[in-house]
Design an enzyme around this catalytic site. Structure first.
Site, short mmCIF file in Angstrom:
data_model
loop_
_atom_site.label_atom_id
_atom_site.label_comp_id
_atom_site.label_asym_id
_atom_site.label_seq_id
_atom_site.Cartn_x
_atom_site.Cartn_y
_atom_site.Cartn_z
CB SER A 1 2.45 5.51 5.68
OG SER A 1 1.42 4.61 5.97
CD GLU B 1 -3.88 -2.14 17.79
OE1 GLU B 1 -3.32 -1.78 16.73
OE2 GLU B 1 -3.61 -3.23 18.35
CB SER C 1 5.66 -2.58 0.00
OG SER C 1 5.45 -2.70 1.38
CD GLU D 1 -3.88 -2.88 2.34
OE1 GLU D 1 -3.46 -2.05 1.53
OE2 GLU D 1 -3.16 -3.58 3.05
N GLY E 1 2.11 4.90 -1.90
CA GLY E 1 2.66 6.06 -1.19
C GLY E 1 1.57 6.76 -0.40
#
Lengths: 382, 332
Positions: A134, A364, A166, A249, A132
């Protein structure tokens, strides 16, 4: 429950370890396909994790004190290579957050109580975790997040909303990043908390991905009460904990997936008789070999201390290579082939790969990070 | 302990071994003189031609990992491919049992030039060969060492265009090789990959330095995302090429089952890295990058020369196709 320690594990040579992994996988890899989402996918993922734990193959590099095997990373790599060759279920499943984010973050930043309670549950296949971080208005600019946790006595009262979480609909716990100092801004005053997903006040709305399954979700928090003891890494120190999570990650989390890319490329080469695609396939083959070489280098270095932002480079290289591999599979077979249309087939992989350059920080943002932290270029406007 | 990558000790050893390169082989020298044969004896004296040959044979007694790292440095400094020719020639002579010839190459008596032949009977492309006494010819059939006289009908190609003397020629009909071998294909791939990796790394450094220095709109151009992202792409190419080279070199040094696959992969990765980075470096340098006074074009042109010696990217990919990955169906 501890897995049975087999005598041959002691002082086993790397070749013997690999051979034993190969034998075990041959006898234990599930033959049925993993369900794509919902409670069935939870049951499948947990059962497979439980079987690996019972066989002594879970938490290979995790601390022995919490039920891990504390083996050298090269053995972990050997396991992943055999795992890929055996076509074992993708590690990009409901267990991914627990095994690759939450678990490593707890190992690095958690209290003894947190580690003792949660790590065995993750490893043994008892629980599913989700992320949790974003929010609807905080994507690439994660530090602008606004979900709030108000300290009331020995509890946090949480209000707000997360998105792109997710497996939130099937998870037991969430690694939740919130603003706990209302006077703070940006990356100050945040906290990383363990949020039980059955807490009153939580509403989960699953969202379908472009690949089909309802794999991620919006999560709403309406006066959700969580004990202060669930904060990992200290109150208002959550940015540091979150950066640890993201370093996993962007580092070793994808090791299994990186290594399995070589396997996928070899399968495409074997299936493709179109000469026009030969050169593309050889570039993919060489790049997958380079990715494997980078993964080995990074994993070995990471054993002797923090490795820094070059993990971002490998993560991004993997993401873009995975997309190229997924795409060329469609070119080889065509959109109407059974291999493409199958459940968890090449079409699913192709669509799912679009997430690789978005999740965990867009390509990016990763490029900005690499330019500034690895190459030393100055910060500028975004 | 199983090794997969070059060790810190190996990296440090080669750093100290190649310190003279900074002074003797500054890339800007090529604006004045395009041939490196003036430094031939220097190369021999430093032991750069026989790093992976045993000491008993006149070499330094190290292995392919050290040799790959050495040639990465040569790539950075745009050292003549003649040095690669010398190393491969000495090894070819040594493997064919001609210890005396190997010794003459190692001590610098017999300068060697590099040549590429596309197919048996076809013409050859000769690089920086004016002072060479021997020619090392690479072809799909392997590595063959000829007397320079055996390479006839030499036609100079426009030297200025590629910033190194080039000739087209052919092997004389009755020419017999002093020595020839098919056994060092992986070594050849590694040395080519190493030089191309060095070029990719040098152009990344050059691009980053210039991005910090060059100001436009009141800020270093390196603070703009467009430039940052180019530099990051270049850095990823370098990381891939370097780690692949190191991994491949260890596989060759340890004679692993898949060492040929790894070396062939290293060449494909490094060739593309060199082409990508040399082009982006020119772009980042803007008008300066397009000027002949800037070093940027020297790297691009050398990447083409090395790719030509490899037989071209198409051939390098085709060669990789013939190898077997440990993830392949037929692999053990």
């Amino acid at each position: 429950m501890m897995p049975e320690m087999m005598p041959e594990m002691m002082d086993e040579s790397p070749d013997d370890f690999r051979a034993r992994a190969r034998r075990w996988l041959r006898d234990n890899v599930p033959t049925e396909h993993p369900p794509v989402d919902g409670p069935e996918s939870r049951a499948y993922a947990l059962a497979w994790q439980q079987r690996q734990f019972a066989g002594g193959w879970a938490g290979l590099t995790w601390p022995r004190a919490y039920g891990g095997r504390e083996l050298p990373v090269l053995q972990q790599i050997a396991w992943f290579e055999e795992y890929a060759r055996a076509h074992a279920p993708s590690t990009h499943n409901a267990l991914f957050v627990g095994m690759n984010h939450a678990g490593p973050t707890l190992i690095a930043c958690g209290s003894d109580e947190q580690k003792a309670f949660h790590l065995p549950k993750i490893m043994q296949g008892d629980v599913i975790w989700c992320q949790g971080f974003s929010e609807p208005n905080s994507g690439s600019d994660l530090a602008s997040l606004r979900t709030r946790g108000e300290v009331q006595g020995d509890e946090l009262v949480i209000n707000g909303q997360k998105i792109w979480s997710s497996y939130a609909d099937i998870a037991d716990y969430q690694e939740l990043l919130i603003r706990t100092d209302p006077a703070s801004s940006r990356h100050h005053g945040l906290s990383w908390v363990i949020c039980p997903m059955d807490a009153p006040g939580i509403t989960v709305r699953p969202i379908k991905t472009m690949a089909g399954p309802a794999k991620f979700a919006e999560v709403f928090y309406d006066n959700v009460r969580i004990p202060l003891a669930n904060i990992v890494g200290g109150l208002n120190n959550g940015w540091k904990t979150a950066m640890a999570t993201l370093s996993f990650e962007r580092g070793t989390a994808s090791l299994a997936l990186q290594i399995s890319l070589s396997q996928r490329v070899e399968e495409l080469i074997a299936a493709c008789d179109d000469v026009a695609l030969g050169e593309t396939l050889m570039d993919l083959r060489a790049d997958a070999a380079a990715l494997r070489a980078m993964s080995y280098q990074f994993a070995i270095k990471s054993e002797s201390g923090p490795v820094g932002s070059e993990g971002s480079m490998i993560r991004l290289y993997f993401a873009e290579l995975a997309q190229r591999v997924a795409r060329v599979a469609i070119d080889i077979f065509g959109i109407a082939a059974p291999e493409v249309l199958a459940v968890h087939g090449l079409g699913y992989d192709y669509f799912d790969a679009y997430s690789e350059t978005i999740a965990g920080g867009t390509a990016e943002i990763q490029r900005n990070i690499i330019a500034e932290r690895v190459l030393g270029l100055p910060r500028g406007s975004r | 302990m199983t090794m997969f990558h070059a060790s810190t000790e190996q990296l440090e050893l080669i750093d100290s071994f190649t310190r003279p390169l900074e002074e003797l082989f500054a890339p800007a020298r090529l604006h004045k003189s395009e041939s490196d044969y003036g430094q031939w004896v220097t190369g021999a004296e430093f032991g750069w031609f026989g790093i992976s040959l045993p000491e008993a044979a006149g070499g330094i007694g190290l292995g392919m990992v050290e040799e790959a790292l050495l040639f990465e440095k040569f790539g950075r400094h745009l050292v003549t491919p003649g040095f690669m020719a010398a190393s491969l020639a000495a090894k070819t002579a040594y493997l064919c049992g001609d210890a005396a010839l190997a010794q003459q190459i190692l001590n610098g008596e017999l300068p060697v030039a590099m040549a590429r032949q596309g197919a048996p009977g076809a013409g050859v492309t000769l690089v920086d060969a004016a002072s060479a006494k021997l020619c090392l010819v690479l072809s799909p059939q392997g590595t063959a060492l000829f007397h320079a006289d055996a390479v006839v009908e030499r036609q100079p190609l426009d030297a200025a265009q590629w910033s190194i003397p080039l000739q087209s020629a052919r092997l004389a009909g009755n020419a017999a090789a002093h020595a020839a071998t098919q056994k060092i294909g992986a070594d050849v791939n590694l040395l080519l990959a190493a030089q191309l990796t060095g070029i990719a790394a040098a152009t990344l450094d050059m691009a980053v330095s210039y991005s910090l220095l060059r100001q436009q709109f009141g800020a270093p151009i390196g603070s703009f995302q467009a430039i940052k992202h180019y530099c990051t792409d270049m850095a990823m190419q370098v990381q891939a090429a370097k780690d692949m080279l190191s991994f491949g070199a260890v596989a060759v040094a340890e004679a692993r089952d898949d060492h040929r696959f790894q070396a062939a992969s290293a060449l494909v990765v490094a060739t593309r890295a060199a082409f990508f980075n040399t082009a982006k470096n020119i772009q980042i340098h803007g008008g300066m990058g397009f000027s002949a006074e800037c070093d940027a074009h020297l790297y691009l042109k050398r990447a083409h020369v090395l790719d030509t010696l490899a037989g071209g990217l198409k051939a390098s990919r085709a060669a990789l196709r013939r190898e077997t990955s440990i993830f392949g169906k037929d692999a053990a």
